[in-house]
Each structure stands twice: as structure tokens, then as C-alpha cells.
Design an enzyme around this catalytic site. Sequence first.
Site, PDB file in Angstrom:
ATOM      1  N   GLU A  50       0.541  -1.148   0.270  1.00 48.92           N
ATOM      2  CA  GLU A  50      -0.415  -0.190   0.063  1.00 48.92           C
ATOM      3  C   GLU A  50       0.954   0.992  -0.230  1.00 48.92           C
ATOM      4  O   GLU A  50       0.317   2.227  -0.799  1.00 48.92           O
ATOM      5  CB  GLU A  50      -1.265   0.092   1.191  1.00 48.92           C
ATOM      6  CG  GLU A  50      -2.041  -1.314   1.037  1.00 48.92           C
ATOM      7  CD  GLU A  50      -3.133  -0.642  -0.316  1.00 48.92           C
ATOM      8  OE1 GLU A  50      -3.034   0.247  -0.542  1.00 48.92           O
ATOM      9  OE2 GLU A  50      -3.741  -1.611  -0.306  1.00 48.92           O
ATOM     10  N   TYR A 133      -6.355   6.400   5.082  1.00 49.71           N
ATOM     11  CA  TYR A 133      -6.776   4.939   3.398  1.00 49.71           C
ATOM     12  C   TYR A 133      -5.885   4.033   3.843  1.00 49.71           C
ATOM     13  O   TYR A 133      -6.071   2.706   3.752  1.00 49.71           O
ATOM     14  CB  TYR A 133      -6.378   5.545   2.041  1.00 49.71           C
ATOM     15  CG  TYR A 133      -6.254   4.593   1.261  1.00 49.71           C
ATOM     16  CD1 TYR A 133      -7.247   3.821   0.502  1.00 49.71           C
ATOM     17  CD2 TYR A 133      -4.758   4.117   0.562  1.00 49.71           C
ATOM     18  CE1 TYR A 133      -7.380   2.818   0.448  1.00 49.71           C
ATOM     19  CE2 TYR A 133      -4.549   3.502  -0.003  1.00 49.71           C
ATOM     20  CZ  TYR A 133      -5.627   2.611  -0.842  1.00 49.71           C
ATOM     21  OH  TYR A 133      -5.763   1.283  -1.346  1.00 49.71           O
ATOM     22  N   ASP A 151      -9.452   5.728  -1.343  1.00 49.24           N
ATOM     23  CA  ASP A 151      -8.320   5.637  -2.065  1.00 49.24           C
ATOM     24  C   ASP A 151      -9.279   6.711  -3.176  1.00 49.24           C
ATOM     25  O   ASP A 151     -10.408   7.073  -3.120  1.00 49.24           O
ATOM     26  CB  ASP A 151      -7.165   4.820  -2.573  1.00 49.24           C
ATOM     27  CG  ASP A 151      -8.108   5.001  -3.227  1.00 49.24           C
ATOM     28  OD1 ASP A 151      -9.591   4.243  -3.886  1.00 49.24           O
ATOM     29  OD2 ASP A 151      -7.557   3.480  -4.158  1.00 49.24           O
TER      30      ASP A 151
END
Length: 302
Positions: A50, A133, A151
Site C-alpha cells: 500500500e 486510507y 482512495d
Amino acid sequence: MRAATETTEPALPSPDLLAERLLPWFDAHNRTELPWRRPGTTAWGVLVSEIMSQQTQVARVAPVWEAWMERWPTPADLAAAPTADVLREWGRMGYPRRALRLQECAKIVAEEHDGVVPSDPAELEKLPGIGNYTAAAVAVFHYGGRHAVVDTNVRRVVARLGGRSDAGNATSKADLAAAESLLPEDAATAARVSLALMELGALVCTARKTECGTCPVTDACGFSGQELPEGPSRKRQRYKGTNRHVRGEIMALLRNADGPVERARIDAVWTDQRMVNEAVAQLIEDGLIGTDETGRFELPSR
Ligand code: SF4
């Protein structure tokens, strides 16, 4: 007295309807080739993916992630690595401060969480470089929690489902509430819906185009079939010739050097000396480069 005329936006689809439309499509189109989606990927692996994907395309991230996880499979491994090696492995993915934050994050997880990445988004958000996020993504995609994962792709898709052409520039409380309202009660299904919304935004309902004709939620979408407005937001960010470009060239020189580098070699990476001076000062301030006892430049020594 006449009642004021109100313009109302189309209602968002119900969680059940959205899941019914979206999940079969997701099962057929989910990019399972992305290495961090393999069964058995650890919470640490998801977190690394991520952070790497925040500002870099997934196709460029995938090979770096593979090498990274092989070299440093746990937070303790990354925490113990020399920072210069961490920056070398980060390579040309850009925004290398993320690599420094990731190593800081690894140290905290190793020392304060017994090497286990937290599952609670609030705990995750306390780690360096982890925002709303990323915290939600780890909590949902690895641990299967029921949280809205919002996102840019999800914000855009949710805005369009509600009849708008796009979302605002930053994630608002309204964006989080709208995404939350689309989640089914069951946490496992909610996690799949979150991932599917993100995938829809990456593959079908992108910033530049909408493929409403083949979109699985076309009959439940308030923006279906409408034209996207022309706008500056759809232009790609310029890289060539920018300060970021100069910093990237200096980092590449130091990553590939056998040892410390004389200032003259740094000055030679760009013709505009003012830009080089500015880039060097910023890289030093960011902790991405330093100097040895003779004043030559190198990646951080620890
Ligand atoms: Fe996007 Fe069109 Fe699908 Fe709506 S129907 S989500 S606008 S691609």
C-alpha cells in the site's frame, strides 16, 4: 408562498444491490496477478504494497515489492537494514521519503508491537507515513475488518454513483460516510466490496474515461452514460525538467555509485546549477543524502 425548487442528486445504490452487481464482476476481473494479492501474504506485505502504491503505478511496484519482501520479509528485517540499502532497493519508484517512513514504521512495529502489524485502523494511523486510507486498507484487506477504504479511485466511483462527475480534491467526512453507507453488514463481504470499488475505479471508471456500456453497476449509477467534462484535473503531473526530476537524477547517481561521490559529479547531472543546489539542499533536509568526513555525498550511512 411557493416552495423553493430543490435539485437532488441521485441516491446511492443500496449495499445489497451494489454487492450483487459488483462482486461477480470482481471475481472475474480481480487482478490476481498482483503479487500482494496471493494467498498467504502477510499484514506486513499488504502494508508495504500500500505504501509503495500510494504514488507509483502498480505495474512498477510489483517487481520491487517481490524483491523487497524476499529480502526483508518481516518488520524486524527491514528495521535492521542499512538505510542506504533500503533506498537502493526502492529504486526509481519516486518519492523516496516513503522508504524512510516505511523503515521507521518497521522499527516501531518490531519494537512496540512485537513485530505484528496492528489490525486496528486507529493504531495503524499512529505509525509514520500511514494515513486514513492505508490504515483502513491493511485493516480490511488483510484482517477483514469492516471499514470504508477510500482512495482516489473509490472517491471518484462513489461520486459518480451519486450522480457527480468526480469527487473533490481531498477526502472529506462526506466521502467517508458515503463509502461507509455502501458497505454490507457482513465484514467479509464488505471487504470484497471495498476492493471491488477500488478495482472498478482502476479499470472501468477511471479519471479519464467511463466505460458505462460494460460497467457492472450501470443500472445503479447516477452518472451512467454521461459525458465527462474537460478539465485541468485530468492532465498528468509534469515530471520532466522539474525539481523532482533533478532530485531523482541525484538519487540515481548515489544509488548506483560504488562509494561517496564528489560534488562535481552531482553538479554534472543537470545544467541549471540553481536547480541542483536547491535539490541537494532538499535531499539533505529530507535525510535522503548526507556527506562523509571529506564532504563527498552518499546515501545515509546507517
Ligand atoms: Fe462509472 Fe459509468 Fe460505471 Fe457509473 S456506470 S460507475 S459512471 S463506468
